[in-house]
Design a protein around this motif. Structure first.
Motif, PDB file in Angstrom:
ATOM      1  N   ALA A  26     -13.795   6.377  31.797  1.00  0.00           N
ATOM      2  CA  ALA A  26     -14.435   6.333  30.481  1.00  0.00           C
ATOM      3  C   ALA A  26     -13.501   5.740  29.441  1.00  0.00           C
ATOM      4  N   VAL A  27     -12.223   6.086  29.515  1.00  0.00           N
ATOM      5  CA  VAL A  27     -11.237   5.486  28.613  1.00  0.00           C
ATOM      6  C   VAL A  27     -11.231   3.972  28.769  1.00  0.00           C
ATOM      7  N   ALA A  28     -11.218   3.490  30.018  1.00  0.00           N
ATOM      8  CA  ALA A  28     -11.187   2.047  30.251  1.00  0.00           C
ATOM      9  C   ALA A  28     -12.396   1.346  29.633  1.00  0.00           C
ATOM     10  N   ALA A  29     -13.571   1.935  29.797  1.00  0.00           N
ATOM     11  CA  ALA A  29     -14.785   1.316  29.253  1.00  0.00           C
ATOM     12  C   ALA A  29     -14.805   1.351  27.724  1.00  0.00           C
ATOM     13  N   LEU A  30     -14.479   2.499  27.159  1.00  0.00           N
ATOM     14  CA  LEU A  30     -14.538   2.656  25.706  1.00  0.00           C
ATOM     15  C   LEU A  30     -13.518   1.771  25.001  1.00  0.00           C
ATOM     16  N   VAL A  31     -12.287   1.761  25.501  1.00  0.00           N
ATOM     17  CA  VAL A  31     -11.239   0.966  24.856  1.00  0.00           C
ATOM     18  C   VAL A  31     -11.553  -0.526  24.947  1.00  0.00           C
ATOM     19  N   THR A  32     -12.174  -0.954  26.033  1.00  0.00           N
ATOM     20  CA  THR A  32     -12.531  -2.369  26.171  1.00  0.00           C
ATOM     21  C   THR A  32     -13.425  -2.826  25.024  1.00  0.00           C
ATOM     22  N   VAL A  33     -14.462  -2.058  24.743  1.00  0.00           N
ATOM     23  CA  VAL A  33     -15.395  -2.438  23.672  1.00  0.00           C
ATOM     24  C   VAL A  33     -14.698  -2.396  22.309  1.00  0.00           C
ATOM     25  N   LEU A  34     -13.909  -1.356  22.073  1.00  0.00           N
ATOM     26  CA  LEU A  34     -13.205  -1.243  20.794  1.00  0.00           C
ATOM     27  C   LEU A  34     -12.171  -2.350  20.626  1.00  0.00           C
ATOM     28  N   TRP A  35     -11.520  -2.742  21.713  1.00  0.00           N
ATOM     29  CA  TRP A  35     -10.483  -3.765  21.657  1.00  0.00           C
ATOM     30  C   TRP A  35     -11.062  -5.106  21.208  1.00  0.00           C
ATOM     31  N   TYR A  36     -12.135  -5.513  21.837  1.00  0.00           N
ATOM     32  CA  TYR A  36     -12.709  -6.805  21.463  1.00  0.00           C
ATOM     33  C   TYR A  36     -13.487  -6.736  20.161  1.00  0.00           C
ATOM     34  N   GLY A  37     -13.958  -5.545  19.795  1.00  0.00           N
ATOM     35  CA  GLY A  37     -14.639  -5.419  18.517  1.00  0.00           C
ATOM     36  C   GLY A  37     -13.682  -5.402  17.339  1.00  0.00           C
ATOM     37  N   VAL A  38     -12.577  -4.664  17.480  1.00  0.00           N
ATOM     38  CA  VAL A  38     -11.686  -4.433  16.344  1.00  0.00           C
ATOM     39  C   VAL A  38     -10.206  -4.561  16.706  1.00  0.00           C
ATOM     40  N   GLY A  39      -9.797  -3.902  17.790  1.00  0.00           N
ATOM     41  CA  GLY A  39      -8.388  -3.672  18.047  1.00  0.00           C
ATOM     42  C   GLY A  39      -7.551  -4.911  18.228  1.00  0.00           C
ATOM     43  N   TYR A  40      -8.000  -5.877  19.024  1.00  0.00           N
ATOM     44  CA  TYR A  40      -7.187  -7.058  19.306  1.00  0.00           C
ATOM     45  C   TYR A  40      -6.834  -7.816  18.030  1.00  0.00           C
ATOM     46  N   SER A  41      -7.789  -7.997  17.165  1.00  0.00           N
ATOM     47  CA  SER A  41      -7.537  -8.730  15.926  1.00  0.00           C
ATOM     48  C   SER A  41      -6.491  -8.025  15.072  1.00  0.00           C
ATOM     49  N   LEU A  79      -7.429   3.093  17.823  1.00  0.00           N
ATOM     50  CA  LEU A  79      -7.488   2.253  16.625  1.00  0.00           C
ATOM     51  C   LEU A  79      -6.467   2.652  15.566  1.00  0.00           C
ATOM     52  N   LEU A  80      -6.215   3.952  15.426  1.00  0.00           N
ATOM     53  CA  LEU A  80      -5.346   4.420  14.339  1.00  0.00           C
ATOM     54  C   LEU A  80      -3.882   4.528  14.739  1.00  0.00           C
ATOM     55  N   VAL A  81      -3.602   4.643  16.025  1.00  0.00           N
ATOM     56  CA  VAL A  81      -2.209   4.801  16.460  1.00  0.00           C
ATOM     57  C   VAL A  81      -1.763   3.619  17.323  1.00  0.00           C
ATOM     58  N   TRP A  89     -14.986  -8.401  15.955  1.00  0.00           N
ATOM     59  CA  TRP A  89     -16.338  -8.431  16.493  1.00  0.00           C
ATOM     60  C   TRP A  89     -16.543  -9.550  17.503  1.00  0.00           C
ATOM     61  N   PHE A  90     -15.634  -9.588  18.499  1.00  0.00           N
ATOM     62  CA  PHE A  90     -15.751 -10.475  19.657  1.00  0.00           C
ATOM     63  C   PHE A  90     -15.655 -11.954  19.278  1.00  0.00           C
ATOM     64  N   ALA A  91     -15.051 -12.241  18.151  1.00  0.00           N
ATOM     65  CA  ALA A  91     -14.948 -13.627  17.678  1.00  0.00           C
ATOM     66  C   ALA A  91     -13.626 -14.246  18.106  1.00  0.00           C
ATOM     67  N   GLY A  92     -13.591 -15.565  18.115  1.00  0.00           N
ATOM     68  CA  GLY A  92     -12.338 -16.288  18.227  1.00  0.00           C
ATOM     69  C   GLY A  92     -11.944 -16.769  19.599  1.00  0.00           C
ATOM     70  N   ALA A 101      -3.694  -1.740  26.359  1.00  0.00           N
ATOM     71  CA  ALA A 101      -4.412  -0.842  25.443  1.00  0.00           C
ATOM     72  C   ALA A 101      -5.219   0.200  26.206  1.00  0.00           C
ATOM     73  N   ILE A 102      -5.645  -0.118  27.415  1.00  0.00           N
ATOM     74  CA  ILE A 102      -6.384   0.832  28.252  1.00  0.00           C
ATOM     75  C   ILE A 102      -5.453   1.877  28.852  1.00  0.00           C
ATOM     76  N   ILE A 103      -4.343   1.437  29.429  1.00  0.00           N
ATOM     77  CA  ILE A 103      -3.517   2.383  30.176  1.00  0.00           C
ATOM     78  C   ILE A 103      -2.838   3.397  29.260  1.00  0.00           C
ATOM     79  N   THR A 104      -2.598   3.041  28.001  1.00  0.00           N
ATOM     80  CA  THR A 104      -1.857   3.959  27.127  1.00  0.00           C
ATOM     81  C   THR A 104      -2.632   5.252  26.864  1.00  0.00           C
ATOM     82  N   PRO A 105      -3.872   5.214  26.372  1.00  0.00           N
ATOM     83  CA  PRO A 105      -4.609   6.481  26.225  1.00  0.00           C
ATOM     84  C   PRO A 105      -4.962   7.111  27.573  1.00  0.00           C
TER      85      PRO A 105
END
Length: 416
Positions: free
Chosen positions: A59-74, A155-157, A91-94, A126-130
């Protein structure tokens, strides 16, 4: 395209060998979590919590993936200020690829590989850390709480710390902090988060009064093997090229893992009169953790020293220090990843060879980075747990804990 901004480049600027290696390395790092961490942790918990532990990791792997491309990577890997990145990749841009126009997006950090590949490589971290933090609170956290915690913590840490250390404009990067593949960003960060989780959730029912028998240490050994092999992508992939530095990082990673396993085994043999499979597995992981920040900056002799020191330090972290801290860090996330990360961070300052990595080590700068991540990670984790407690609560009730989280949270159980 300026040297400090991501952008579009001609397709012929992409280096095929580097791209192929980075795709391979990304798959290896994902292998560390799925199935590496899942098996490593599942083998150590009690039978009634095996499926919940595995479910948490996937579940961590799936959730972080969506958050990463939505917000985290940028926010982590595009230029902004010293503390947080920009919004150009939200938001998956770029991640553009225009075949007919002959243009492709690249990161300013890795301009010779497609940005789609580089962002995936960083996603695996980003997945393996949490996922590592899960080991601290297994057998007692609500599944819904784990999801909220993972989302907020990522996202916050994680995202700000990754920017501080790995984006060239980050404030620790500007001060010369060396972290080749995640000693501070991944391991110190996850380690201190795990310790705070253990403190704030409290011990498992019966902790210290009844034996907690591992379900199957054979699974833990299998997970260790997947971690060890996957770590070659973790460290050698951080060269972001298929070159001599990646090859040396590959070798020193293996040497340090061997040193860590032998040192833990020796310490356990002396203190407890017998070596254990779990100790060998834990020592290997401790050596891998400690070489991670140094892997692109040191040679083989330094790698062996780092592995040996880390094996003994992590053994102490999982035994003597754990008793002193009085925290039910169930699977020794702080003892292995936190202590191993601190040891590796500081020893990078001692052993970094400019002939290998082009950078001088500075123990004071390394100590600053460790203290900064420990402080921010502890405060950020406490805040995230406090918010999560308000939203959904943190712990299952005592009846659910006694029956096991497999049944209580998922209506599933191991057969047989």
């Amino acid at each position: 395209m300026t040297p400090t901004q991501p952008g579009l480049v001609p397709l012929d600027q992409i280096h095929a060998a580097d791209t192929a290696w980075m795709m391979t390395a990304t798959a290896l790092v994902l292998l560390m979590t799925l199935p590496g961490i899942a098996l490593f942790y599942a083998g150590m918990v009690r039978r009634k919590n095996v499926l919940n532990t595995m479910a948490s990791v996937i579940a961590v792997a799936a959730l972080v993936t969506v958050l990463w491309y939505g917000v985290g990577y940028s926010l982590a890997f595009t230029p902004g200020n010293g503390f947080l990145g920009g919004t150009g990749r939200l938001w998956f841009a770029g991640l553009d690829y225009a075949r007919d126009a002959g243009r492709i997006a690249v990161s300013h950090i890795a301009p010779q590989v497609p940005e789609s590949v580089y962002s995936m490589f960083q996603l695996a971290f980003a997945i393996i850390t949490p996922a590592l933090i899960v080991g601290a609170f297994v057998e007692r956290m609500r599944f819904s709480a784990m999801l909220w915690f993972t989302a907020l913590w990522s996202l916050l840490v994680y995202v700000p710390v990754a920017h501080w250390v790995w984006e060239p404009g980050g404030w620790l990067a500007q001060r010369g902090a060396l972290d080749f593949a995640g000693g501070t960003v991944v391991h110190i960060n996850a380690g201190i988060a795990g310790l705070v989780c253990a403190w704030m959730l409290g011990p498992r029912t019966g902790y210290g009064r009844e034996p907690f028998e591992p379900f199957n240490l054979g699974l833990t050994m299998t997970g260790t093997g997947l971690l060890w092999v996957g770590w070659f992508g973790f460290n050698a992939g951080s060269a972001v090229a298929s070159d001599g530095r990646a090859g040396l990082a590959f070798a020193v990673t293996h040497i340090a893992a061997a040193g860590g396993a032998l040192a833990w085994m020796a310490g356990e043999w002396v203190m407890r009169r017998r070596p254990s499979l779990l100790g060998l597995c834990s020592g290997a992981v401790g050596g891998l953790v400690a070489i991670t920040p140094a892997s692109g900056f040191v040679g083989p002799r330094a790698a062996l020293a780092i592995g040996l020191i880390a094996g003994l330090a992590c053994y102490w972290g999982a035994t003597g220090l754990k008793r002193l801290l009085q925290a039910d860090d169930a699977l020794d996330v702080f003892g292995v990843h936190g202590i191993g990360g601190i040891v590796g961070c500081l020893l990078t300052g001692v052993f970094a060879d400019p002939v290998v990595g082009g950078a001088e080590g500075n123990v004071l700068v390394q100590a600053l980075s460790a203290v900064a991540v420990l402080g921010y990670g502890a405060c950020g984790t406490a805040l995230v747990l406090w918010i999560t407690r308000l939203l959904v609560g943190l712990r299952v009730d005592e009846v659910a804990e006694q029956h096991g989280l497999d049944i209580a949270q998922h209506r599933e159980r191991i057969g047989g």
